[in-house]
Scaffold this motif. Structure first.
Motif, mmCIF file in Angstrom:
data_model
loop_
_atom_site.group_PDB
_atom_site.id
_atom_site.type_symbol
_atom_site.label_atom_id
_atom_site.label_comp_id
_atom_site.label_asym_id
_atom_site.label_seq_id
_atom_site.Cartn_x
_atom_site.Cartn_y
_atom_site.Cartn_z
ATOM 1 N N PHE A 163 39.584 43.517 41.927
ATOM 2 C CA PHE A 163 38.762 42.655 41.081
ATOM 3 C C PHE A 163 37.414 43.344 40.869
ATOM 4 O O PHE A 163 36.429 43.043 41.541
ATOM 5 N N LEU A 198 37.535 39.161 33.555
ATOM 6 C CA LEU A 198 37.628 39.183 35.014
ATOM 7 C C LEU A 198 37.344 37.798 35.591
ATOM 8 O O LEU A 198 37.979 37.385 36.564
ATOM 9 N N ASN A 227 34.235 44.016 38.580
ATOM 10 C CA ASN A 227 33.503 43.660 37.369
ATOM 11 C C ASN A 227 32.984 44.943 36.714
ATOM 12 O O ASN A 227 33.161 46.045 37.235
ATOM 13 N N LEU A 260 45.069 39.773 36.141
ATOM 14 C CA LEU A 260 44.449 40.961 36.726
ATOM 15 C C LEU A 260 45.266 42.202 36.401
ATOM 16 O O LEU A 260 44.722 43.273 36.157
#
Lengths: 191, 761
Positions: free
Chosen positions: A172, B275, A174, A125
């Motif tokens: 996180f 991701l 997208n 990440l």
């Protein structure tokens, strides 16, 4: 959590320079108070920057690339991150932070971006976050053009960090969420 | 008031404050004004951001009167908190924490979003884990659980643009989709796709982003940020909601399971693939934490991950996720009575060989090894046996991983692996070159691969890779597991072949790490090596000293000489036991030139340890044999008229040889006349014109002084014997002895040749 973000010019023959640095909170009781605390913070970030610069130069050498890459001709040319060299290394406790940290870095043209992470942080990440921060910073700070804009526009850098790395919290997001963030920031990022 | 000039001014102020690391004093009233402007609702956002940046830059700040109590706007609260959290004061951190929880508890004013509060909270508990009360952590846990599980599953609406042409019809909200475009059939997660997002969907993202941290540091009771304090789980009473902590774990676990399922879908947008993998890693890590906190989750976790593992183990792009999966199994599989050996085997045997060139994976893999170092203590285990694979990471990514390997190497060393690792370290740059060729060979189109003519010699390294002459050597160097018996007789041809790559930057960077590792190697091995291993290493040292990869600085930096001396010091008897090998080595005059450091140390060791007091088996014949061998070498290199074939060597080598011969003579006094005669010829040697052109004046003078001292010592044989045969009990390293010997010599010389007026009569 991310402890700090550093934007630096690794130099090559020239010594490395910290262009912008942001720490996310100061751990209480971690050291001397007052002006020495600030001095310590600055010096810790400089140590990180130097280590990033050194790793960056070594990696460039091993990839057979020149250590001072050319800037693109047009400042608005989209920068490809495909081959952008990057890496990750650890810094031991006491050198320079009291606890162990992991540094994730990315180099784009003549600049480098680094995240100083707590141990056991999600490094995948962190890499994604850096790859998102880099082009957006390059864009809004006009880092590729002439002039030392970055030094005079901390608000632009802060604004980006507040959305993509608020208080050092990696998100996180997208692609759709990222587009929403870009809309909020009024950024037109080429995709 | 707040025009562009103000912005400009503040920017310049920030620069001047930030540019120096030494304190800049700003007027107290001005600082107060900055704070006022920051908190004023009339200030434009840019000005507020700049004020906060300046205040943060100046932290810690004595004149701070900022407080977050009165602030209602959540964005401003976040901004002000960033200043307060920079002060390094536990009280401030706690105050921010209280205020944020308060903001989360109550209903926020219209238009305000809790979205900006969660990161502040995450920072608070990360800086000072115990700053919230139990009640407050329960409030947060409850909210987090709700946001994780019950976010809207319909897409948000675009912000109404207003204007004349905006449609009056209310459009039906569309459902969220998965990253591969399929309509979602389960609850909302970070991998859910929508054109626009609602506030609670944002909170879902924020909640998951801080979840791991919260589970580790935020739950109550807490003693600092310990990973997985095993707390006694409270069982659910039927008909009642679980307590907040347990409920959060339940929702979090379900969320992670859903992510596991979502993460192997094929994304429409390539970037979402990255991701997905990051989410997968996070999900498995969180599952591991939950299992540590409540072991009733272990069975579900293990069965879920076994399925996942079989799905992704063949896909190199998911390789990084294999590490947290393996970690969870290592932590819990005993409890679940599950056989996870296949997982570890795949991880250690296959992954490093495939993906050594991925720097992130390399780093994480080595971290994994360090975190689980207890696995390496069992010498038969797959972990320990895979060390050749592990070194591939270092060979390719040397600068980034050298300090990690310094930590890891001690765990890989034991009597069974020591010699193989010794060879491996000396050949590490070779391994780098071989890996380079392996990569290039794999990238070749198939047609080119079969091109090599097996009968002839290969023209390039690339051709050699598949060539029968070299294939087995490459295979050995690139092996995945320890294989001490399979070592080919010699890798010399391969090293020579790879010489063309010796200048490549990556190889050179690797070579620079070897000296450090070798020093560490010897230090660690010295602690456990028994006599037989020490002997083995000495023989290998002598053998390998001329079988090194031909990188210019490498041969000098690799300090085998001092380590050889150290080993001899550990076990002096080896000089007798390995006399054949040592004689062979010492007798080869060319060695003094090509392997000077080792030769010199070896000669020193012979002088130091070849005596009856170190090993009862030492005979007069042996002393004489060594004497004659070394005497021949010294004779060869101190000819008055050196020929072209005479090897040149450092003056130190000459000194050491002279000293060694003298020491041996002191123990077998028949030899004294021979040495004395030899030493007396040194005056002629240092004055010979051919010699003075080769060595510098100071060096020649030093040689002469030493020769004289030694000669004088031999005039008093019993003293010489005493000086040159220190009691065995003293096991100080050679440095001390070397230092004290010249001193002893000088003392004796002064006794024998008193300078005028300096000695008592």
């Amino acid at each position: 959590m991310v402890r700090a973000f550093v934007l630096l010019a690794p130099g090559g023959p020239a010594p490395c320079r910290v262009l912008y640095a942001r720490t996310f909170g100061t751990p209480p009781g971690a050291g001397p108070g007052g002006p020495r605390q600030r001095l310590r913070r600055k010096e810790q970030l400089l140590v990180v920057a130097r280590q990033v610069a050194s790793q960056c130069q070594l990696l460039q050498a091993s990839l057979g690339r020149p250590s001072s890459p050319q800037l693109p001709q047009l400042p608005d040319e989209p920068v490809s991150l495909q081959d952008a060299p990057g890496g990750v290394f650890q810094m031991s406790p006491g050198d320079p932070f009291p606890e162990r940290v992991t540094v994730v870095w990315l180099s784009v043209l003549a600049l480098a971006f680094a995240l100083v992470c707590e141990p056991q942080e999600n490094l995948s990440l962190a890499e994604i976050t850096l790859r998102r921060l880099a082009p957006r910073l390059l864009l809004s700070l006009r880092l590729l053009g002439p002039g030392a804009d970055v030094l005079l526009r901390p608000d632009a850098a802060d604004g980006l960090l507040d959305r993509l790395l608020p208080h050092g919290q990696m998100l996180f997001l997208n692609e759709r969420f990222l587009q929403a963030v870009d809309r909020e920031l009024g950024l037109k990022v080429s995709r | 008031e707040a025009g562009p000039e103000a912005v400009d001014g503040l920017q310049r102020l920030h620069l001047s404050v930030a540019a120096t690391k030494y304190p800049r004093k700003l007027d107290g009233k001005f600082v107060e004004q900055l704070q006022t402007v920051l908190c004023s609702p009339k200030s434009p956002e840019q000005i507020q951001v700049l004020c906060a940046a300046i205040l943060r830059e100046m932290s810690p700040c004595n004149d701070l009167v900022l407080s977050c109590d009165e602030i209602q706007d959540t964005k401003l609260l976040s901004l002000v908190s960033s200043v307060l959290l920079a002060q390094g004061s536990r009280g401030e951190v706690a105050a921010v924490g209280q205020r944020v929880v308060q903001g989360l508890e109550r209903r926020l004013p219209e238009g305000q979003s809790a979205r900006f509060l969660l990161p502040v909270l995450a920072n608070v508990i990360s800086l000072s884990p115990g700053s919230l009360t139990e009640e407050q952590t329960n409030v947060v846990s409850k909210k987090l659980a709700d946001w994780l599980r019950y976010a809207s599953i319909q897409q948000g609406m675009a912000q109404p643009s207003g204007g004349f042409f905006s449609s009056p019809r209310t459009k039906q909200p569309a459902p969220i989709t998965e990253v591969d475009g399929a309509v979602a059939t389960d609850f909302f997660t970070v991998l859910s796709v929508a054109q626009h997002y609602t506030q609670d969907q944002w909170l879902n993202v924020q909640a998951f982003s801080m979840l791991r941290n919260w589970l580790l540091c935020g739950l109550w009771p807490q003693e600092g940020c310990v990973s997985g304090t095993p707390l006694v789980p409270v069982p659910a009473t039927p008909g009642r909601l679980l307590p907040p902590r347990e409920r959060l774990r339940d929702k979090a676990f379900a969320y992670c399971q859903r992510l596991v399922e979502q993460s192997t879908r094929r994304p429409l947008k390539k970037e979402d693939g990255d991701l997905q993998k990051a989410c997968l890693i996070e999900a498995v890590t969180i599952m591991d934490i939950i299992c540590k906190q409540d072991s009733s989750y272990v069975c579900r976790a293990v069965s879920c991950l076994k399925i996942l593992h079989s799905r992704i183990c063949g896909d190199a792009t998911y390789a990084r996720a294999l590490l947290p999966i393996a970690q969870l199994f290592l932590n819990h599989s005993k409890q679940a009575a599950v056989d996870s050996d296949a997982i570890y085997k795949h991880l250690f045997s296959d992954i490093p060989a495939l993906l050594f060139h991925n720097p992130s994976l390399a780093f994480e893999f080595v971290q994994f090894c360090k975190d689980n170092s207890q696995l390496f203590t069992d010498s038969s285990s797959i972990f320990r046996q895979s060390f050749p694979n592990l070194f591939k990471f270092l060979a390719w990514n040397s600068p980034a991983l050298i300090s990690e390997f310094v930590d890891l190497l001690p765990f890989l060393l034991d009597p069974g692996t020591a010699t193989e690792i010794f060879h491996l370290l000396l050949d590490l740059p070779c391994l780098t070159a071989a890996l380079d060729i392996q990569l290039r060979a794999a990238a070749l189109p198939v047609s080119e691969k079969a091109g090599a003519d097996p009968a002839g010699k290969p023209a390039t390294c690339l051709e050699a890779f598949h060539h029968p002459l070299y294939r087995s050597m490459f295979q050995y160097l690139l092996r995945s597991r320890a294989a001490p018996e399979d070592a080919p007789d010699s890798l010399v041809p391969l090293r020579q072949l790879l010489g063309s790559l010796a200048g490549s930057p990556r190889v050179v960077q690797c070579a620079e790490t070897v000296p450090v590792l070798l020093e560490l190697f010897f230090r660690v091995v010295a602690e456990f090596a028994d006599g037989s291993l020490i002997n083995q290493l000495v023989v290998l040292l002598l053998q390998r000293s001329d079988q090194l990869y031909d990188i210019p600085a490498f041969k000098e930096d690799v300090v085998l000489g001092s380590n050889l001396a150290m080993l001899c010091g550990l076990r002096p008897a080896l000089v007798v036991e390995l006399s054949t090998e040592i004689l062979e080595f010492s007798g080869a005059v060319s060695n003094i030139q090509s392997k000077e450091a080792i030769f010199t140390h070896m000669a020193w060791a012979v002088g130091e340890f070849l005596s009856v007091s170190h090993d009862k088996r030492c005979t007069v014949e042996q002393i004489t044999r060594f004497f004659e061998t070394l005497e021949a070498v010294l004779f060869e290199i101190t000819q008055l008229r050196p020929q072209a074939s005479t090897p040149s060597c450092a003056p130190r080598a000459i000194s050491v040889l002279m000293a060694t011969l003298t020491k041996l003579a002191a123990r077998s006094q028949d030899l004294i006349p021979r040495v004395s005669m030899f030493l007396s010829k040194m005056r002629t040697f240092v004055q010979s014109p051919a010699v003075t052109s080769v060595y510098c004046e100071e060096d020649l003078e030093e040689i002469l002084i030493r020769a004289t001292e030694l000669m004088n010592l031999l005039k008093m044989p019993s003293v010489a014997q005493f000086v040159f045969t220190p009691p065995v009990a003293s096991t100080r390293f050679q440095k001390e002895v070397n230092d004290s010997l010249p001193l002893a010599l000088r003392m004796v010389t002064q006794l024998l040749e008193p300078a005028a007026g300096s000695m008592p009569v």
